[in-house]
Scaffold this motif. Structure first.
Motif, mmCIF file in Angstrom:
data_model
loop_
_atom_site.group_PDB
_atom_site.id
_atom_site.type_symbol
_atom_site.label_atom_id
_atom_site.label_comp_id
_atom_site.label_asym_id
_atom_site.label_seq_id
_atom_site.Cartn_x
_atom_site.Cartn_y
_atom_site.Cartn_z
ATOM 1 N N GLU A 1 57.959 31.970 46.099
ATOM 2 C CA GLU A 1 58.013 32.786 44.875
ATOM 3 C C GLU A 1 57.084 32.199 43.823
ATOM 4 O OE1 GLU A 1 59.834 36.097 42.971
ATOM 5 O OE2 GLU A 1 61.017 35.124 44.525
ATOM 6 N N ASP B 1 59.404 41.443 39.635
ATOM 7 C CA ASP B 1 59.063 42.496 40.600
ATOM 8 C C ASP B 1 58.682 43.787 39.898
ATOM 9 O OD1 ASP B 1 59.665 40.684 42.554
ATOM 10 O OD2 ASP B 1 61.522 41.658 43.199
ATOM 11 N N PHE C 1 54.958 45.558 40.251
ATOM 12 C CA PHE C 1 54.738 46.867 40.854
ATOM 13 C C PHE C 1 54.316 47.906 39.821
ATOM 14 C CE2 PHE C 1 57.626 45.115 44.249
ATOM 15 C CZ PHE C 1 56.611 44.991 45.189
ATOM 16 N N ASP D 1 58.121 47.977 52.481
ATOM 17 C CA ASP D 1 57.816 46.612 52.038
ATOM 18 C C ASP D 1 58.411 46.298 50.668
ATOM 19 O OD1 ASP D 1 56.439 46.219 54.395
ATOM 20 O OD2 ASP D 1 54.497 46.758 53.534
ATOM 21 N N ARG D 2 59.509 46.977 50.334
ATOM 22 C CA ARG D 2 60.278 46.725 49.117
ATOM 23 C C ARG D 2 61.746 47.021 49.402
ATOM 24 N NH1 ARG D 2 56.747 49.702 44.292
ATOM 25 N NH2 ARG D 2 54.681 49.229 45.149
ATOM 26 N N ARG E 1 60.824 43.232 45.532
ATOM 27 C CA ARG E 1 60.410 42.596 46.778
ATOM 28 C C ARG E 1 61.629 42.390 47.671
ATOM 29 N NH1 ARG E 1 56.511 37.620 45.171
ATOM 30 N NH2 ARG E 1 55.839 37.827 47.351
ATOM 31 N N ARG F 1 64.256 40.562 49.676
ATOM 32 C CA ARG F 1 64.844 39.227 49.650
ATOM 33 C C ARG F 1 66.143 39.239 50.437
ATOM 34 N NH1 ARG F 1 62.674 39.871 44.532
ATOM 35 N NH2 ARG F 1 61.358 38.147 43.767
ATOM 36 N N LEU G 1 62.076 35.320 50.618
ATOM 37 C CA LEU G 1 61.254 36.519 50.488
ATOM 38 C C LEU G 1 60.762 36.966 51.854
ATOM 39 C CD1 LEU G 1 58.936 35.738 47.432
ATOM 40 C CD2 LEU G 1 60.504 37.683 47.609
ATOM 41 N N ALA H 1 57.775 39.730 53.499
ATOM 42 C CA ALA H 1 56.610 40.530 53.140
ATOM 43 C C ALA H 1 56.641 41.925 53.752
ATOM 44 C CB ALA H 1 55.330 39.811 53.576
ATOM 45 N N ASP I 1 70.182 43.262 50.571
ATOM 46 C CA ASP I 1 69.211 42.558 49.745
ATOM 47 C C ASP I 1 69.901 41.603 48.780
ATOM 48 O OD1 ASP I 1 66.093 42.885 49.091
ATOM 49 O OD2 ASP I 1 67.171 42.440 47.238
ATOM 50 N N ASN J 1 68.330 46.233 54.021
ATOM 51 C CA ASN J 1 66.957 45.941 54.441
ATOM 52 C C ASN J 1 66.851 45.862 55.959
ATOM 53 O OD1 ASN J 1 66.240 45.615 51.718
ATOM 54 N ND2 ASN J 1 66.527 43.399 51.773
#
Length: 416
Positions: A77, A136, A140, A284-285, A291, A293, A298, A300, A329, A395
Motif C-alpha cells: 500500500e 481509493d 479512481f 479489479d475493484r 481496491r 482487499r 491488496l 490487483a 472485502d 470478491n
C-alpha cells in the motif's frame, strides 16, 4: 523512442526476509501461486532472460517456467505522497522536482531521477488521505474517464479545471479561464492531466505486474531479475533499471494464457437486491469501487460483487480449469456473510461444481479450483447467508480461466 524514464547501471539482490515456515496460501510470508500444485512460501525470486523463475525456498533454489506461474506476494500500500500515476496503469512514489514545457522531472524512490512527458502522465497525488477507502476514492476519481482539461483538487474541497503550466517543489502554476493562478503546493491535494486523444494506447500490452515495498506498482512488458541486475521494460518500450538494492514484494503474470475474468465482459450479470439498492459488477475493484482487499492484503486482479449476484461467462475448448480465491472485502471491517457457488453448463443443464461454506467478513480467502471439462459456460454465484445482504461485498480474487496449453486441465496433477 524519446520517452525514457531512466536508464542507469543496475545492481539488485532480490533476497527478502526469511520465510516464516508456514504453508498457508495466505500467510504473511510471500507465497508463490502456481498454475498447478500447492502454493509455497519463498523469500526471494530471480527471473532469467529466458523467463525461467527461481524462488528461494528454505535456502534452496526452486525453479519454475513462467508459463506455470500466476503470482508471488502482494502489492504494498502506497500511503505517502507524492504518488505519480501513468497512463499505462503504473504507480510510482517519489518527489516532484519540476514540470515545465509539458515535461515532468521527478526523483523516484526506486529509480532515481526520471523524466515524463505530459502524455505519459495521468495524475499526481501530493497529499494522500490517511484512510485506505478515501485513498481509493481519490485515486479512481482522478483516473476514471479521460477529460480533456486538467484538474486540480484543493484541500478545501474545491476543484479547478484548466491547464497545468508549471510545477515546482512549492507551487503550481495553473491557467484558469485565461488567467494564471499560482497555488502553493500545500493547498493542493492532487492534480490530474487531461488527455486530448482518449484513443491513445500503449505500444504493447503489459505482461507482468511488479510491486515494491513503498507501494510502487508497475505494469511492464518484461522483467529480468538476477543477482547483478533488475530490469523492466514498460509497455511503450522504456527501460527501468535499479542502481541500488530494493525490496520486491509482488510479481504477477498477465500473459494472454491467463484469462482473467476481470479483463472479459460476462455473457450476463444479474444482481438480486435484498431490498431496493442495486449494486454493479466491478472489475479489479471491490463492489464499493475501492481496491480489492482481503486477508489484510491488496489484490490487483479480481471481481467485486454484492449478494445476491450471478455472473455467466462462455467457455470454449481451450478453457480447462477455473481458479480463484473468494472472500468478503476487508473494507467491511468483519461484517457480511455469503455463500459462493460455481455452476457449469454441460449439455443443456446447469450442474453444481463447487460450493463454499458460509464465508464471513474477516475470514481468510478460500481457494477455488474447478475442472471445466465438457463445460460450455461457467456461472459464479454469490448468495445471501445470515442477516440478509448487509455488508455482503464479495470478491472473486484473481479469478481466471486456464487454457489447455498451461497443462492445468487434470485435477489429479495438482500435487506439490
Amino acid at each position: 523512442m524519446t520517452r525514457a524514464l531512466v536508464q542507469q547501471p543496475a545492481l539488485l539482490m532480490l533476497l527478502l526476509a526469511a520465510a516464516l515456515g508456514v504453508t498457508s496460501v495466505y500467510a504473511q510470508s510471500p507465497q508463490v501461486i502456481p498454475l498447478r500444485g500447492v502454493p509455497f512460501a519463498a523469500s526471494g525470486v530471480r527471473i532469467g532472460a529466458d523467463g525461467q523463475l527461481a524462488f528461494l525456498v528454505d535456502g534452496q533454489s526452486r525453479t519454475m517456467p513462467a508459463d506455470e506461474f500466476v503470482r508471488w506476494g502482494f502489492p504494498a500500500e502506497a500511503t505517502r505522497g507524492p504518488q505519480l500515476f501513468t497512463r499505462d496503469g503504473s504507480l510510482l512514489v517519489g518527489e516532484v522536482v519540476s514540470f515545465a514545457d509539458d515535461r515532468l522531472m521527478a526523483l523516484l524512490d526506486l529509480f532515481g531521477e526520471a523524466r515524463f512527458e505530459r502524455d505519459q502522465l495521468a495524475a499526481i497525488v501530493f497529499q494522500p488521505p490517511g484512510a485506505a477507502g478515501d485513498r481509493d476514492r481519490l485515486m479512481f476519481d482522478l483516473l476514471d474517464g479521460t477529460p480533456e482539461a486538467d484538474r486540480v483538487l484543493l484541500v478545501n474541497g474545491d476543484t479547478l479545471t484548466g491547464t497545468i503550466r508549471e510545477l515546482t517543489g512549492d507551487r503550481l502554476s495553473f491557467e484558469l479561464q485565461g488567467s494564471t493562478v499560482e497555488l502553493p503546493i500545500g493547498r493542493v491535494v492532487a492534480a490530474a492531466f487531461g488527455q486530448a486523444d482518449s484513443s491513445a494506447q500503449s505500444d504493447a500490452p503489459p505482461r507482468w505486474l511488479v510491486g515494491f515495498e513503498d507501494g510502487t506498482l508497475l505494469r511492464v512488458r518484461s522483467v529480468m531479475a538476477t543477482d547483478e541486475a533488475f530490469e523492466v521494460v514498460l509497455p511503450d518500450g522504456d527501460v527501468l533499471r535499479f542502481d541500488a538494492p530494493q525490496s520486491l514484494t509482488f510479481l504477477q503474470r498477465l500473459a494472454a494464457s491467463l484469462h482473467y475474468l476481470s479483463d472479459r465482459e460476462p455473457y450476463s450479470f444479474q444482481h438480486d437486491a435484498f431490498l431496493d439498492l442495486a449494486w454493479p459488477l466491478r472489475a479489479d475493484r471491490n463492489v464499493a469501487g475501492g481496491r480489492l482487499r482481503a486477508g489484510g492484503h491488496l489484490y490487483a486482479k479480481g471481481l467485486g460483487v454484492h449478494s445476491a449476484a450471478r455472473l455467466v461467462y462462455r467457455l470454449d475448448q481451450q478453457h480447462r480449469r477455473f481458479q480463484a480465491a473468494v472472500a468478503i472485502d476487508d473494507h467491511t471491517d468483519g461484517r457480511g456473510s455469503v455463500v459462493f457457488r460455481v455452476f457449469l453448463l454441460k449439455g443443456q443443464e446447469w450442474q453444481p461444481a463447487w460450493n463454499s461454506r458460509m464465508v464471513r467478513g474477516g475470514d481468510p480467502p478460500v481457494p477455488v479450483s474447478v475442472d471445466l471439462a465438457d463445460a460450455r459456460a461457467i456461472a459464479l454465484v454469490v448468495d445471501f447467508a445470515d442477516r440478509g445482504d448487509q455488508w455482503d461485498r464479495a470478491n472473486w480474487l484473481d479469478a481466471r480461466l486456464i487454457g489447455a496449453a498451461d497443462g492445468s486441465s487434470d485435477a489429479a496433477k495438482e500435487t506439490p
